[in-house]
Design an enzyme around this catalytic site. Sequence first.
Site, PDB file in Angstrom:
ATOM      1  N   GLU A  77      24.308  33.008 -42.727  1.00 18.04           N
ATOM      2  CA  GLU A  77      24.313  31.866 -41.807  1.00 18.04           C
ATOM      3  C   GLU A  77      23.499  32.112 -40.543  1.00 18.04           C
ATOM      4  O   GLU A  77      23.641  31.383 -39.564  1.00 18.04           O
ATOM      5  CB  GLU A  77      25.748  31.462 -41.451  1.00 18.04           C
ATOM      6  CG  GLU A  77      26.611  31.144 -42.656  1.00 18.04           C
ATOM      7  CD  GLU A  77      26.042  30.053 -43.546  1.00 18.04           C
ATOM      8  OE1 GLU A  77      25.401  29.126 -43.018  1.00 18.04           O
ATOM      9  OE2 GLU A  77      26.228  30.130 -44.774  1.00 18.04           O
ATOM     10  N   ASP A 168      18.434  28.624 -48.276  1.00 22.63           N
ATOM     11  CA  ASP A 168      19.364  28.882 -49.368  1.00 22.63           C
ATOM     12  C   ASP A 168      18.817  28.380 -50.695  1.00 22.63           C
ATOM     13  O   ASP A 168      18.304  27.254 -50.790  1.00 22.63           O
ATOM     14  CB  ASP A 168      20.704  28.187 -49.092  1.00 22.63           C
ATOM     15  CG  ASP A 168      21.368  28.701 -47.831  1.00 22.63           C
ATOM     16  OD1 ASP A 168      21.262  29.918 -47.595  1.00 22.63           O
ATOM     17  OD2 ASP A 168      21.978  27.915 -47.098  1.00 22.63           O
TER      18      ASP A 168
END
Length: 646
Positions: A77, A168
Site C-alpha cells: 500500500e 496492482d
Amino acid sequence: LHYSGPLIDWLEEHHSDFLPRVAAMAARGQAEILGGAYYEPILPGIPEADRFGQLVKMGHALRHWCGHTPEGAWIAERVWEPSLPATLRRAGIRYTLVDDHHLELAGVAPDDVAWPAVTEDDGQPVVLFASSQVLRYAIPWKDVDEARSLLRDRARERPGSLWVFGDDGEKFGSWPGTRALCWQEGWFDRFLDMLEEAADWCRTVTLREALDRVPARGPVYLPAASYEEMMGWALPPARQRDLERARELLAAEAPLRSLLSGTTWRQFLWRYPEANSMHKRVLRVHDKLQRLRRIGDHRHVQDLLWKAECNCPYWHGVFGGLYLRRVRGITHRNLAAAEGAADRALHGGYPFVEHEVRDFDQDGQDEALLASDGALLLVHPALGGALSEWDLREPPWQLLHTLARRPEAYHAALAAAGEPSGEAKNIHGALRRKGGLGPLAYDRTRRLGGMLWLLPPDEDAATLTNGQPTRGEPLGLATERQTDEARDRYVELRTVHPHGPGRVVRTTRLEAGDAGFTMALDLGDLAPATRPALEWNVNPPQRDEADDRTAVLRVEETEHDLNAAGTTCASSRFVLRGSEAVALEAECDPPAELAWYPVTCISASEGGVESVLQGFALVMLWPAGTRRVAVRWQQRPYSAGAAHDG
C-alpha cells in the site's frame, strides 16, 4: 514483478510450473523480481524485528526459486514513514517505489519527480522511484492511442526523464470488467505492441536498469504518507467530504492541489477500534514471542504472528478490508493460535491461570487480560466490563470480532449508485451496487461480548431484533476494580459501575483447566426500575470459509438459524455453534429470554457496494426486578449426528 508470500506459497502448491517460468523471464532480463515483506504487512505498523524478519524471509524465498536476492522491494500500500530506510537497507534493499504524491507532499515540485530520489535514515540511504498517478489512472483505463499520446507528450517535454508505473496486478483481470478489457478485447496486447513500435523514443526499463541509467537526486525526506486515495480514506467521513471539496476548488491549480493530503494510515486505528484491537494484539503477542525466543523454539509462533500482520483487515477504503469478515476472522484465528501456543510454551504445557492489567489497546483506560490454558478474555472496565476478546484455545478462535455499523463517506452517495454494467472502470469513481443493500443503520456502541444494557421495564425482546436498543443505556465506566487470583486455580475480576442512583457489580471468573468462564452481575437497588439484557456479538467457530455463515442456536430440542432474526421464551440453557466440531453452551441463572439477529454493514469494495455480514448478535433478557444474573459459558464437543450436545 512482485508476488506476496501467501501467493508464492499457493503457486508452489497449486501451479508448481509457474514460478520457474517467471524466474526464466528474470534471467533473460525481461522482468525484475521485487522483494518486500513476506506476508504483505503495513511495514511501519509492525515491530522493527518483524519488519526486518519478513523482508529477509522474502529474500530467502526469492533466492530459492529465482536464484538471486532482490535489491528492490514493493512496500504494501506504499505506506511510508521516515524510519523505513534503515530497516530496508539493513535487509539488503537498495530501492523501492512510492507514489509521486509522496514526493510532492515533501515539497518536491511536480516537474522534479521524474528522477529517482535518495532518502536516508540513520545514515542508511535508499533510492525512491515515484510511481505516477497519471499512469495509474491511464493503464488500463484509457484507450491505447490515448496512452501513447501521454507518453509521446512526456518524451517531448522532458527528454531523458523517467516515468514509473507501479500498480496492482488485480487491475488486469480481477477488477470489474478488466478481464474482458485486457484479455478478451485485447487491450494488453495492443498496449505492448504500441510500446514496441515506440521503441525509438520510449524505452522500457526495469528499476534496476533505471538505477544505472538515470542519476538519482537527493537527499529528500518524505513525511508519513501513502497513495493519495488512502490518505483520504483514513479521515472521518465528514473530513473526507471536506478534502474532496478542497480538491474540487483547486482542480485548476495543480501545484497547489498536489500539496493537499488526508492523513496517515495509522489513523485507521483511531477510526476503527476493531482494527486497533487487532493491531495492539499483534504487539502483545510480539512481546510474548520475544520472551519465548529466550527459552525455546519460537518459529511456529513467529510465522503465525507474521501471517496475522498481513495488511488487509487493518484499513478500509474502496476495498473491503476490515469489513471482510472472513479476512478479519483469519487474522484473529492466527493471533489466537500464536498467543495460545506462546502461552502454553511459556507455562511449560501445564494448566495455568494468570492475569495482567494495563492499557492494552492504548485508549487511555486499563483493560484486564484473564488467561488460562482453556480460554482467554480481555475485559474492559471502562466499557461496563464487556469483552472485546474471547478466545477458544483449541481450536484457536476469537469469538468476538463483530464489526460495528458506522457511517462511511460513501454512504451519502448510495442513492445515486448505479447497477454493475460489466464495463471496465477505474473503481476510484462512481459507486456501483452489488446486490440489495437494505436500509442504513448505525450502532450506538462497539459490538462486544457481555455488554449489559439497562432497559425500561416494558422493553420487549422482539424489538431487540432490529439492532442495538434505542431505549435504555449500556453499562458504563467502572469506579472500582479488584482482581483476585489463586495461583494455578482461578482468576476473578470484580468491577463496580455507578448507574443513576445505584450501582452494578460485575464479576468475571476464569478457572485453570477450564475452556469456559462465568460472568455474574448484581444490580442491587436498580433492579425494580430496569430490565437487564446481556448482548453477545459472536462469530461461532467455522471449519472453513465455505461454511462461514453457519450459525445455529439450539434451545431445548429446537435449532434456530441465526441468519434470520428471532426470539424464544425464557430458557436456562442453550447451545451456540458454527461449522466447527465444537459448541458453546450457556447456562443462565435465572432463565433468560433470547433475541438474535445477523449484524450486517453496507460496505464498499472493488466489486461494488453491498450488504456484508459481520457477525451475530445474541441478547439474553431478564424480567424487570431481577437483582442477580449469572451466565456460565462452557466449550463442548459437537457432533452433527449426536442427539444431545456434550
